[in-house]
Design an enzyme around this catalytic site. Structure first.
Site, PDB file in Angstrom:
ATOM      1  N   ASP A   1     -31.639  -3.307   8.476  1.00 26.96           N
ATOM      2  CA  ASP A   1     -33.088  -3.499   8.652  1.00 26.96           C
ATOM      3  C   ASP A   1     -33.430  -4.062  10.019  1.00 26.96           C
ATOM      4  O   ASP A   1     -34.457  -3.731  10.596  1.00 26.96           O
ATOM      5  CB  ASP A   1     -33.625  -4.454   7.572  1.00 26.96           C
ATOM      6  CG  ASP A   1     -33.759  -3.762   6.222  1.00 26.96           C
ATOM      7  OD1 ASP A   1     -33.410  -2.560   6.146  1.00 26.96           O
ATOM      8  OD2 ASP A   1     -34.208  -4.410   5.261  1.00 26.96           O
TER       9      ASP A   1
ATOM     10  N   ASP B   1     -47.819 -24.851  11.702  1.00 26.67           N
ATOM     11  CA  ASP B   1     -46.836 -24.388  12.690  1.00 26.67           C
ATOM     12  C   ASP B   1     -47.354 -23.144  13.423  1.00 26.67           C
ATOM     13  O   ASP B   1     -47.117 -22.974  14.620  1.00 26.67           O
ATOM     14  CB  ASP B   1     -45.507 -24.053  11.988  1.00 26.67           C
ATOM     15  CG  ASP B   1     -44.775 -25.302  11.539  1.00 26.67           C
ATOM     16  OD1 ASP B   1     -44.897 -26.344  12.217  1.00 26.67           O
ATOM     17  OD2 ASP B   1     -44.089 -25.245  10.500  1.00 26.67           O
ATOM     18  N   GLY B   2     -48.049 -22.273  12.675  1.00 24.31           N
ATOM     19  CA  GLY B   2     -48.591 -21.052  13.284  1.00 24.31           C
ATOM     20  C   GLY B   2     -49.574 -21.384  14.405  1.00 24.31           C
ATOM     21  O   GLY B   2     -49.606 -20.700  15.436  1.00 24.31           O
TER      22      GLY B   2
ATOM     23  N   ASN C   1     -39.779 -19.787  18.251  1.00 25.40           N
ATOM     24  CA  ASN C   1     -39.024 -19.653  16.995  1.00 25.40           C
ATOM     25  C   ASN C   1     -37.947 -18.582  17.095  1.00 25.40           C
ATOM     26  O   ASN C   1     -36.779 -18.874  16.942  1.00 25.40           O
ATOM     27  CB  ASN C   1     -39.952 -19.247  15.844  1.00 25.40           C
ATOM     28  CG  ASN C   1     -40.518 -20.433  15.097  1.00 25.40           C
ATOM     29  OD1 ASN C   1     -40.117 -21.570  15.327  1.00 25.40           O
ATOM     30  ND2 ASN C   1     -41.456 -20.169  14.206  1.00 25.40           N
ATOM     31  N   GLU C   2     -38.366 -17.344  17.292  1.00 26.52           N
ATOM     32  CA  GLU C   2     -37.402 -16.242  17.263  1.00 26.52           C
ATOM     33  C   GLU C   2     -38.007 -14.943  17.767  1.00 26.52           C
ATOM     34  O   GLU C   2     -39.218 -14.809  17.893  1.00 26.52           O
ATOM     35  CB  GLU C   2     -36.863 -16.001  15.839  1.00 26.52           C
ATOM     36  CG  GLU C   2     -37.759 -15.256  14.886  1.00 26.52           C
ATOM     37  CD  GLU C   2     -38.900 -16.071  14.336  1.00 26.52           C
ATOM     38  OE1 GLU C   2     -40.055 -15.771  14.719  1.00 26.52           O
ATOM     39  OE2 GLU C   2     -38.692 -16.984  13.551  1.00 26.52           O
TER      40      GLU C   2
ATOM     41  N   ALA D   1     -30.157  -7.465   6.250  1.00 25.73           N
ATOM     42  CA  ALA D   1     -29.666  -6.390   5.377  1.00 25.73           C
ATOM     43  C   ALA D   1     -28.840  -5.344   6.130  1.00 25.73           C
ATOM     44  O   ALA D   1     -29.249  -4.184   6.262  1.00 25.73           O
ATOM     45  CB  ALA D   1     -30.844  -5.719   4.663  1.00 25.73           C
TER      46      ALA D   1
ATOM     47  N   ARG E   1     -26.045  -1.598  11.779  1.00 23.47           N
ATOM     48  CA  ARG E   1     -26.924  -0.676  11.054  1.00 23.47           C
ATOM     49  C   ARG E   1     -27.586  -1.451   9.938  1.00 23.47           C
ATOM     50  O   ARG E   1     -26.897  -2.128   9.174  1.00 23.47           O
ATOM     51  CB  ARG E   1     -26.135   0.480  10.431  1.00 23.47           C
ATOM     52  CG  ARG E   1     -25.678   1.516  11.411  1.00 23.47           C
ATOM     53  CD  ARG E   1     -24.824   2.567  10.725  1.00 23.47           C
ATOM     54  NE  ARG E   1     -24.372   3.554  11.687  1.00 23.47           N
ATOM     55  CZ  ARG E   1     -23.365   3.359  12.531  1.00 23.47           C
ATOM     56  NH1 ARG E   1     -22.717   2.221  12.549  1.00 23.47           N
ATOM     57  NH2 ARG E   1     -23.019   4.308  13.384  1.00 23.47           N
TER      58      ARG E   1
HETATM   59  P1  NAD Z   1     -47.010 -17.330   8.407  1.00 25.55           P
HETATM   60  O1  NAD Z   1     -48.432 -17.729   8.234  1.00 25.55           O
HETATM   61  O2  NAD Z   1     -46.455 -16.169   7.631  1.00 25.55           O
HETATM   62  O3  NAD Z   1     -46.123 -18.668   8.164  1.00 25.55           O
HETATM   63  C1  NAD Z   1     -44.785 -18.645   8.038  1.00 25.55           C
HETATM   64  C2  NAD Z   1     -44.266 -20.005   7.557  1.00 25.55           C
HETATM   65  O4  NAD Z   1     -43.228 -20.373   8.462  1.00 25.55           O
HETATM   66  C3  NAD Z   1     -45.238 -21.170   7.504  1.00 25.55           C
HETATM   67  O5  NAD Z   1     -45.042 -21.856   6.293  1.00 25.55           O
HETATM   68  C4  NAD Z   1     -44.809 -22.056   8.678  1.00 25.55           C
HETATM   69  O6  NAD Z   1     -45.037 -23.449   8.444  1.00 25.55           O
HETATM   70  C5  NAD Z   1     -43.335 -21.771   8.711  1.00 25.55           C
HETATM   71  N1  NAD Z   1     -42.734 -22.031  10.005  1.00 25.55           N
HETATM   72  C6  NAD Z   1     -43.112 -21.605  11.235  1.00 25.55           C
HETATM   73  N2  NAD Z   1     -42.288 -22.089  12.151  1.00 25.55           N
HETATM   74  C7  NAD Z   1     -41.359 -22.824  11.503  1.00 25.55           C
HETATM   75  C8  NAD Z   1     -40.227 -23.547  11.904  1.00 25.55           C
HETATM   76  N3  NAD Z   1     -39.863 -23.596  13.179  1.00 25.55           N
HETATM   77  N4  NAD Z   1     -39.481 -24.171  10.950  1.00 25.55           N
HETATM   78  C9  NAD Z   1     -39.817 -24.108   9.649  1.00 25.55           C
HETATM   79  N5  NAD Z   1     -40.874 -23.432   9.208  1.00 25.55           N
HETATM   80  C10 NAD Z   1     -41.629 -22.789  10.124  1.00 25.55           C
HETATM   81  O7  NAD Z   1     -46.765 -16.987   9.945  1.00 25.55           O
HETATM   82  P2  NAD Z   1     -47.097 -17.852  11.199  1.00 25.55           P
HETATM   83  O8  NAD Z   1     -47.700 -19.156  10.803  1.00 25.55           O
HETATM   84  O9  NAD Z   1     -47.810 -16.987  12.173  1.00 25.55           O
HETATM   85  O10 NAD Z   1     -45.627 -18.110  11.743  1.00 25.55           O
HETATM   86  C11 NAD Z   1     -44.836 -17.103  12.294  1.00 25.55           C
HETATM   87  C12 NAD Z   1     -43.446 -17.392  11.867  1.00 25.55           C
HETATM   88  O11 NAD Z   1     -43.293 -16.992  10.514  1.00 25.55           O
HETATM   89  C13 NAD Z   1     -42.398 -16.615  12.590  1.00 25.55           C
HETATM   90  O12 NAD Z   1     -42.039 -17.221  13.806  1.00 25.55           O
HETATM   91  C14 NAD Z   1     -41.271 -16.599  11.583  1.00 25.55           C
HETATM   92  O13 NAD Z   1     -40.339 -17.646  11.814  1.00 25.55           O
HETATM   93  C15 NAD Z   1     -41.927 -16.888  10.263  1.00 25.55           C
HETATM   94  N6  NAD Z   1     -41.620 -15.807   9.355  1.00 25.55           N
HETATM   95  C16 NAD Z   1     -40.802 -16.095   8.322  1.00 25.55           C
HETATM   96  C17 NAD Z   1     -40.404 -15.101   7.451  1.00 25.55           C
HETATM   97  C18 NAD Z   1     -39.493 -15.471   6.325  1.00 25.55           C
HETATM   98  O14 NAD Z   1     -39.174 -16.667   6.171  1.00 25.55           O
HETATM   99  N7  NAD Z   1     -39.031 -14.498   5.550  1.00 25.55           N
HETATM  100  C19 NAD Z   1     -40.862 -13.788   7.610  1.00 25.55           C
HETATM  101  C20 NAD Z   1     -41.693 -13.527   8.673  1.00 25.55           C
HETATM  102  C21 NAD Z   1     -42.065 -14.554   9.565  1.00 25.55           C
END
Ligand code: NAD
Length: 265
Positions: free
Chosen positions: A150, A45-46, A122-123, A185, A148
């Site tokens: 994170d 996905d990344g 994504n976001e 949070a 207020r």
């Molecule tokens: P990364 O390598 O940390 O991978 C994050 C994980 O998110 C991977 O397993 C990927 O398959 C999964 N992912 C990405 N898009 C997805 C989607 N639309 N639905 C379900 N799973 C999805 O980081 P990356 O590959 O550069 O991806 C960046 C994404 O990581 C950000 O867009 C964010 O959504 C996600 N992220 C998640 C968390 C968390 O779940 N706590 C924290 C930080 C970032």
């Protein structure tokens, strides 16, 4: 038809990308890194997030397809052993396209000099670069709450299964044109109060965030992190543009959710 292939960069993804390139050239497709009609992302996905941001200026002319070389992805849903089938499908089938909503983020600065616009697949997340985030949340031009905590995560429907899900947000079907605001949070006690639930906003219900305690904000847009100083407001809404994915076979969204989070079938 013109194509581009982006690879995660590891050996397995690079060699699969090379194989696909050869197959496509055999079918007399044209390799064009600048103006592709179809972008094939090989990795996870990344990798597809990177590809999206590379080609975000030509979303109306480009469609994406993802092959995964690790675990099943939400955007990368073709298996390495299916690439021959995929290339034949690209070559022989008039492909269908599904469109997913995107998030538009506009940052405005205190001096009013300029604005920065982003599109997220994504976001976007907003955190303070200096301690607790204190930010006023405005919806449709009306004050809603002072948050207020994170941070806040504003996600698209297809991004609702990513960071948003980890924050307890709802999974939203990508046919629904909406964005979701989820808390990270929040501080809730007798003095400070937030709604505490994720909010789903329809198209044209703009959410504006105005920093109260400082103007240095750490923003993420998908995999990208940027710090913005002297921020007056961050405007979030459903974008006018959409991302287009090539579909050669049905893979319903809820099956993808089930296979990724509940059970493999
Ligand atoms: P990364 O390598 O940390 O991978 C994050 C994980 O998110 C991977 O397993 C990927 O398959 C999964 N992912 C990405 N898009 C997805 C989607 N639309 N639905 C379900 N799973 C999805 O980081 P990356 O590959 O550069 O991806 C960046 C994404 O990581 C950000 O867009 C964010 O959504 C996600 N992220 C998640 C968390 C968390 O779940 N706590 C924290 C930080 C970032």
């Amino acid at each position: 038809m013109k194509f581009a292939i982006t690879s995660k960069g590891d050996q397995a993804s690079n060699s699969l990308a090379d194989t696909m390139r050869e197959y496509l050239l055999d079918f007399e497709f044209v390799s064009d890194e600048e103006e592709p009609d179809i972008v094939i992302s090989v990795g996870g996905d990344g990798t597809l997030l990177h590809a999206f941001h590379r080609y975000y200026k030509r979303l109306d002319k480009t469609a994406f397809v993802g092959v995964h070389t690790g675990h099943l992805g939400f955007y990368a849903d073709w298996l390495p052993n299916e690439v021959e089938k995929l290339v034949i499908a690209i070559a022989k089938t008039p492909f269908q396209v599904v469109e997913y909503p995107l998030l538009e983020v506009i940052i405005r600065y205190l001096d009013g000099s300029r604005e920065t616009q982003y599109l997220a697949l994504n976001e976007a997340t907003i955190k303070s670069s200096n301690g607790t985030l204190v930010i006023d949340v405005e919806i449709r031009g009306e004050y809603f709450e002072t948050f207020r905590g994170d941070g806040l995560c504003i996600s698209t429907p297809s991004g609702s299964t990513a960071y948003n899900k980890a924050l307890g947000g709802a999974i939203i079907h990508p046919s629904i044109e909406a964005i979701q605001v989820a808390e990270m949070a929040s501080i809730n006690n007798r003095v400070f109060r937030t709604v505490g639930s994720p909010l789903v906003l329809p198209k044209h219900h703009t959410c504006v965030l105005r920093s109260v305690n400082d103007t240095g904000l750490q923003l993420t847009i998908d995999h990208l992190t940027v710090v913005h100083e002297h921020v007056k407001s961050i405007q979030c809404r459903v974008a006018n543009q959409k991302v287009r994915f090539v579909r050669f076979r049905p893979f319903p969204f809820w099956n993808r959710v089930r296979d990724s989070f509940v059970a493999d079938k």
